[in-house]
Every structure is written in structure tokens, then in C-alpha cells.
Design a protein around this motif. Structure first.
Motif, PDB file in Angstrom:
ATOM      1  N   GLY A   1       0.836  -1.201   0.000  1.00 50.14           N
ATOM      2  CA  GLY A   1       0.000   0.000   0.000  1.00 50.14           C
ATOM      3  C   GLY A   1       0.862   1.238   0.000  1.00 50.14           C
ATOM      4  N   THR A   2       0.222   2.361  -0.244  1.00 53.37           N
ATOM      5  CA  THR A   2       0.938   3.624  -0.381  1.00 53.37           C
ATOM      6  C   THR A   2       1.187   4.294   0.962  1.00 53.37           C
ATOM      7  OG1 THR A   2      -0.138   3.908  -2.505  1.00 53.37           O
ATOM      8  CG2 THR A   2       0.877   5.866  -1.551  1.00 53.37           C
ATOM      9  N   ASP A   3       0.222   4.182   1.895  1.00 52.36           N
ATOM     10  CA  ASP A   3       0.274   4.932   3.157  1.00 52.36           C
ATOM     11  C   ASP A   3       0.934   4.100   4.269  1.00 52.36           C
ATOM     12  OD1 ASP A   3      -1.221   7.476   4.540  1.00 52.36           O
ATOM     13  OD2 ASP A   3      -1.111   5.752   5.907  1.00 52.36           O
ATOM     14  N   PRO A   4       2.066   4.549   4.793  1.00 58.56           N
ATOM     15  CA  PRO A   4       2.761   3.752   5.816  1.00 58.56           C
ATOM     16  C   PRO A   4       1.922   3.535   7.083  1.00 58.56           C
ATOM     17  CG  PRO A   4       4.170   5.524   4.977  1.00 58.56           C
ATOM     18  CD  PRO A   4       2.791   5.781   4.452  1.00 58.56           C
ATOM     19  N   GLY A   5       1.160   4.569   7.500  1.00 60.22           N
ATOM     20  CA  GLY A   5       0.326   4.422   8.692  1.00 60.22           C
ATOM     21  C   GLY A   5      -0.748   3.364   8.496  1.00 60.22           C
ATOM     22  N   ALA A   6      -1.331   3.332   7.318  1.00 59.34           N
ATOM     23  CA  ALA A   6      -2.370   2.342   7.028  1.00 59.34           C
ATOM     24  C   ALA A   6      -1.776   0.927   7.006  1.00 59.34           C
ATOM     25  CB  ALA A   6      -3.021   2.656   5.675  1.00 59.34           C
ATOM     26  N   LYS A   7      -0.575   0.809   6.431  1.00 57.18           N
ATOM     27  CA  LYS A   7       0.085  -0.517   6.438  1.00 57.18           C
ATOM     28  C   LYS A   7       0.401  -0.943   7.860  1.00 57.18           C
ATOM     29  CE  LYS A   7       3.210   0.023   3.085  1.00 57.18           C
ATOM     30  NZ  LYS A   7       4.121  -0.220   1.939  1.00 57.18           N
TER      31      LYS A   7
ATOM     32  N   GLY B   1       5.867  -3.208  -0.350  1.00 58.76           N
ATOM     33  CA  GLY B   1       6.037  -1.886  -0.943  1.00 58.76           C
ATOM     34  C   GLY B   1       4.731  -1.288  -1.401  1.00 58.76           C
ATOM     35  N   PRO B   2       4.769  -0.500  -2.497  1.00 56.09           N
ATOM     36  CA  PRO B   2       3.579   0.226  -2.956  1.00 56.09           C
ATOM     37  C   PRO B   2       2.488  -0.715  -3.476  1.00 56.09           C
ATOM     38  CG  PRO B   2       5.439   0.580  -4.451  1.00 56.09           C
ATOM     39  CD  PRO B   2       5.959  -0.183  -3.283  1.00 56.09           C
ATOM     40  N   LEU B   3       1.314  -0.142  -3.715  1.00 61.10           N
ATOM     41  CA  LEU B   3       0.135  -0.941  -4.027  1.00 61.10           C
ATOM     42  C   LEU B   3       0.256  -1.714  -5.339  1.00 61.10           C
ATOM     43  CD1 LEU B   3      -2.563  -1.524  -2.648  1.00 61.10           C
ATOM     44  CD2 LEU B   3      -3.565   0.377  -3.914  1.00 61.10           C
ATOM     45  N   VAL B   4       1.212  -1.343  -6.174  1.00 58.49           N
ATOM     46  CA  VAL B   4       1.398  -2.078  -7.422  1.00 58.49           C
ATOM     47  C   VAL B   4       1.710  -3.551  -7.137  1.00 58.49           C
ATOM     48  CG1 VAL B   4       3.882  -1.627  -7.685  1.00 58.49           C
ATOM     49  CG2 VAL B   4       2.453  -1.863  -9.719  1.00 58.49           C
ATOM     50  N   ALA B   5       2.232  -3.841  -5.948  1.00 56.72           N
ATOM     51  CA  ALA B   5       2.499  -5.237  -5.582  1.00 56.72           C
ATOM     52  C   ALA B   5       1.214  -6.038  -5.388  1.00 56.72           C
ATOM     53  CB  ALA B   5       3.356  -5.301  -4.322  1.00 56.72           C
ATOM     54  N   ALA B   6       0.065  -5.350  -5.346  1.00 58.38           N
ATOM     55  CA  ALA B   6      -1.215  -6.072  -5.290  1.00 58.38           C
ATOM     56  C   ALA B   6      -1.380  -6.977  -6.509  1.00 58.38           C
ATOM     57  CB  ALA B   6      -2.381  -5.089  -5.200  1.00 58.38           C
ATOM     58  N   ARG B   7      -0.734  -6.598  -7.624  1.00 58.79           N
ATOM     59  CA  ARG B   7      -0.831  -7.452  -8.832  1.00 58.79           C
ATOM     60  C   ARG B   7      -0.338  -8.855  -8.547  1.00 58.79           C
ATOM     61  NH1 ARG B   7       1.518  -3.052 -13.265  1.00 58.79           N
ATOM     62  NH2 ARG B   7       0.166  -1.374 -12.518  1.00 58.79           N
ATOM     63  N   GLY B   8       0.842  -8.933  -8.004  1.00 58.99           N
ATOM     64  CA  GLY B   8       1.411 -10.240  -7.704  1.00 58.99           C
ATOM     65  C   GLY B   8       0.605 -10.993  -6.668  1.00 58.99           C
ATOM     66  N   MET B   9       0.111 -10.285  -5.662  1.00 56.47           N
ATOM     67  CA  MET B   9      -0.664 -10.944  -4.613  1.00 56.47           C
ATOM     68  C   MET B   9      -1.952 -11.532  -5.181  1.00 56.47           C
ATOM     69  SD  MET B   9       0.118  -7.935  -1.856  1.00 56.47           S
ATOM     70  CE  MET B   9      -0.669  -8.471  -0.363  1.00 56.47           C
ATOM     71  N   GLU B  10      -2.606 -10.773  -6.067  1.00 60.00           N
ATOM     72  CA  GLU B  10      -3.849 -11.280  -6.675  1.00 60.00           C
ATOM     73  C   GLU B  10      -3.554 -12.397  -7.683  1.00 60.00           C
ATOM     74  OE1 GLU B  10      -5.862  -7.829  -8.231  1.00 60.00           O
ATOM     75  OE2 GLU B  10      -6.011  -6.882  -6.250  1.00 60.00           O
ATOM     76  N   MET B  11      -2.486 -12.220  -8.480  1.00 62.59           N
ATOM     77  CA  MET B  11      -2.147 -13.232  -9.499  1.00 62.59           C
ATOM     78  C   MET B  11      -1.676 -14.540  -8.875  1.00 62.59           C
ATOM     79  SD  MET B  11      -0.291 -10.606 -12.129  1.00 62.59           S
ATOM     80  CE  MET B  11       0.229 -11.788 -13.394  1.00 62.59           C
ATOM     81  N   TYR B  12      -1.232 -14.458  -7.621  1.00 59.40           N
ATOM     82  CA  TYR B  12      -0.859 -15.675  -6.902  1.00 59.40           C
ATOM     83  C   TYR B  12      -2.068 -16.603  -6.731  1.00 59.40           C
ATOM     84  CZ  TYR B  12       0.362 -18.710  -3.012  1.00 59.40           C
ATOM     85  OH  TYR B  12       0.529 -19.800  -2.206  1.00 59.40           O
TER      86      TYR B  12
END
Lengths: 236, 236
Positions: free
Chosen positions: A177-183, A202-213
Motif C-alpha cells: 500500500g501507499t500509506d505507511p500508517g495504514a500498512k 512496498g507500494p500498491l502495485v504489488a497487489a498485482r502479484g498478490m492477486e495473481m498468486y
């Protein structure tokens, strides 16, 4: 803490029950509370109707998505992937300024599609979006005032809320995610669930890998046998 | 055993060196052996030229793809994903009847594409095919007389050939393919490399998940720091 869980499926129920057990005030969101409570048949995953489950969990309140979101200081998205952006967008004002932990997988919902390998569930996973975008990023774009964290998505929610149920808890959970406090909020919740190994991707772009998993997760699940609980550990 | 390794990059070299060390007769394939040996600069990954590497590995022979494939009883595909189908198709006769272990990832090779998140490598992984097809399946369709096994793809090849280098070897390797005998050959090779936990993911359609895991692999790699070796273990 007041926590909203949006969704009433099996995954959402795992979070609702565990959060209540941890002493949180849980507000559950559904599209139409009356319709949800009126249902008497199991859903397509065989999950019993929510009304009878709710009767066994006193203190848990059922609201519309927007009303639950308004009551939560922290919000967990358990709405089906193909409905998530539209349903969450309708509650954008109630979600503004809050952390939203999203664990939805954007399985393509299209009964007409041809699937080449009949799985125990009758279909191969098919994702939309995939590869160059993710549902997590779509939700963040649709809700720019909300702090979206992608997490929980690489496991069954039953073991997300109770990691020690497999391998003594020696496996890895991911957050992005983008926001450190939210993470940090997501990480604190995971620690309360019992997680020791939480990796910030890291940033929310890593959601791609998490979903594609989801493809690997399904394949591993088929290999181990339907209903086997498992996790993955990053071995350094 | 006579084993052909197609490709001369860093991953292929890990296999070539380890196979030679295990006593196998290794035949390396490249598009144009003269051009490969004439190169004196490192490639785009910073890998030193193959000629100087080969000089330090006596007994290893360099051939064309087709000549190496003809000499191997077992063949390992280490050709870049975007070149693999065309290069392998040109050696279809030499590969007929043989087991081909494919570890290529179908990274889209398009210098004009826009990438939203500059990574340590300058790009986000982007795959083609993805989700409803895989490179493993494409290769099998292009080479119907060859027994394709997808394996090795979820790790750096340096740790595929030496799993005990991380976590004492307590992590998981995956295989998928249609032919049980071919999968057994891949499994036997993995055991010789030192693997103890080898999970058969079933038919070749599982190559989709293995290739799509490249996104997670990249994200985990960025999180741990460039150059950190790691694997994943399926925790039951």
C-alpha cells in the motif's frame, strides 16, 4: 476498536468472529441487510445463510455497506472481487480518510466463458484485471480519499485469522500500500491475529502479484487435496 | 546422462555447471555458436560473455539449439521467454520424443511499453501470455511430440541447482506437465540437485500459476533487497 467488515461470505465471517473474539466492536456491511437476513439457503460456496450464523454471534451488527463503513474506524473489504469497485464507490464518503484492507481476488465472473481444465470447483481461475493492473489499484483509484492496503489475499481467510492453525504459524503474510500508517494498522491487526512473519511488499502495485498468486494458490490447493489448509513461507 | 541445456544466460550457466559437476555430459545450445563465442561484452543482465565462462568449464560443448537438442536425452529450456516458442519450434524434430523441462517466464519484451513503477530493474514484470494461457502450454502445443514439464520457474536458477544454499533446503519446488514419466525425470533431477520437497501441481495448465508467480517473486525480491536469495515453502 470499531471495525467494519464489508461482506457476509465465509471469509468475512472468519474475520468477524475473530475480531469479536479479540474484543473489537464489529459492524458488518451488506448490500441489503433485509435480503441478507431473509436468505435461508446456502450460497454457491455452500456457506450457510448469514442470518442463522449471526444469531450465534451476539453483539455483531448488520448494516448497509455505507452504514457499516461509517461506523468503522478501520474497514476490511470482503466483497466479491467483481462487485467490489461499484459497491465500495457507493460508500466513498463513509470510507474517506480511513484505512481499507482489501483481500478480494478479481476472479472474472462470466458464466459463459470456456474453461479448459475442469477443477474441483468446475473452473480455472481467471482474473480481470490482471498483470498490468490489479483490483487493489482499481479500488484505490476509485477511492482516492481512502488508504487502501492489500493484504490477507494469499491465504484462506480461516488461516489468516488463525495462522498458528498451520505449521505452528511459521509462514508469511504480505502487505502492500501507499500509506505507511495504514500498512502499520494492517500489520498491527495481523500481529493480533497471531502473525510473526509479515513482509511489506512496498507500494500498491504489488497487489498485482498478490492477486495473481491466486493461480498458484489454487494449483497448490488442488495438489494437496480440496480442503487442505496451507500457507507459504518466504525462506531466506 | 546426456543433457542438453538450451540457452547461455546466467540461469542456463547455473544448470550447465551443476550438471557437469554431477557427472552428466552437457551439451549447450545457442542460436549461433560463432556469434556467442565472439561476444566480449557482458549481456543486459551484466552476465559476462559466454566464451570466457566456457573456457573455465572444460568438457562442456557448445552447439546450435538443434544440434544440442539432438545430443541430449533430456533437454532443459533456458531460452528467453519471448524467443522460446520460435527457437524451440526450429528444433522440433530433434526434440521429438524427449522430455523438455521449461523454466522460461514469458516476460513481454517491448521497449516501448510504459511501466508505472520503476523497479530496481527499471520495469514492472509484464507477461504475455498470462492468465488464460502460459508459455509452457504454448511450447507444448508447438511441440506436440515433446513431453513438456514446467519446473524451476519459481526461483532463481542459482538456488534451483543448489537448494540447500537457502534455509537449509527447507523450501518447495513445483512441477507440472501431462506426461508422468517426464515429470518423474524432472523430479529425479531435482532430487539430484538436493530438493526434498517437490510438489506435483498436476497438468501443464498449472504452468500459468507458476509463470504468473513471477510478479510475487519480483515483489518479494524487491522487499528483501536486490540480490537476496530466497525460496518459498508450502507450509501444510
Amino acid at each position: 476498536m470499531k471495525i467494519a467488515v464489508l461482506g457476509t461470505g465465509g471469509g468475512a465471517r472468519a474475520h468477524i468472529a475473530r475480531l469479536a473474539e479479540l474484543g473489537h466492536e464489529v459492524h458488518v456491511g451488506t448490500r441489503d441487510p433485509e435480503a441478507t437476513l431473509a436468505r435461508t439457503d446456502p450460497d454457491m460456496m455452500g456457506t450457510p445463510p448469514f442470518g442463522s450464523w449471526l444469531a450465534e454471534h451476539p453483539g455483531v451488527e448488520l448494516h448497509t455497506f455505507a452504514d457499516a463503513a461509517a461506523r468503522g474506524e478501520l474497514v476490511i473489504n470482503g466483497i466479491d472481487g467483481h462487485n467490489a469497485v461499484a459497491a465500495l464507490s457507493a460508500a466513498a464518503d463513509q470510507l474517506a480518510g480511513k484505512t481499507l484492507i482489501d483481500y478480494a481476488v478479481p476472479f472474472l465472473y462470466n458464466p459463459d466463458i470456456e474453461h479448459p481444465w475442469p477443477t474441483p470447483w468446475g473452473v480455472m481461475p481467471t482474473l480481470d484485471p490482471c498483470d498490468r493492473d490489479s483490483l487493489g489499484e482499481q479500488i484505490q483509484r476509485a477511492l482516492p480519499r481512502t488508504k487502501v492496503v492489500k493484504a490477507f489475499v494469499t491465504q484462506e481467510q480461516d488461516t489468516v485469522v488463525d495462522p498458528k492453525a498451520i505449521g505452528g504459524g511459521d509462514h508469511t503474510m504480505f502487505v502492500a500500500g501507499t500509506d505507511p500508517g495504514a500498512k502499520q494498522q494492517a500489520t498491527d491487526l495481523l500481529k493480533a491475529y497471531g502473525w510473526n512473519d509479515i513482509l511489506d511488499l512496498g507500494p500498491l502495485v504489488a497487489a498485482r502479484g498478490m492477486e495473481m498468486y491466486a493461480h498458484m494458490h489454487s494449483a497448490i490447493g488442488f495438489a494437496l487435496g480440496f480442503g487442505t489448509h496451507f500457507g507459504i513461507k518466504v525462506v531466506r
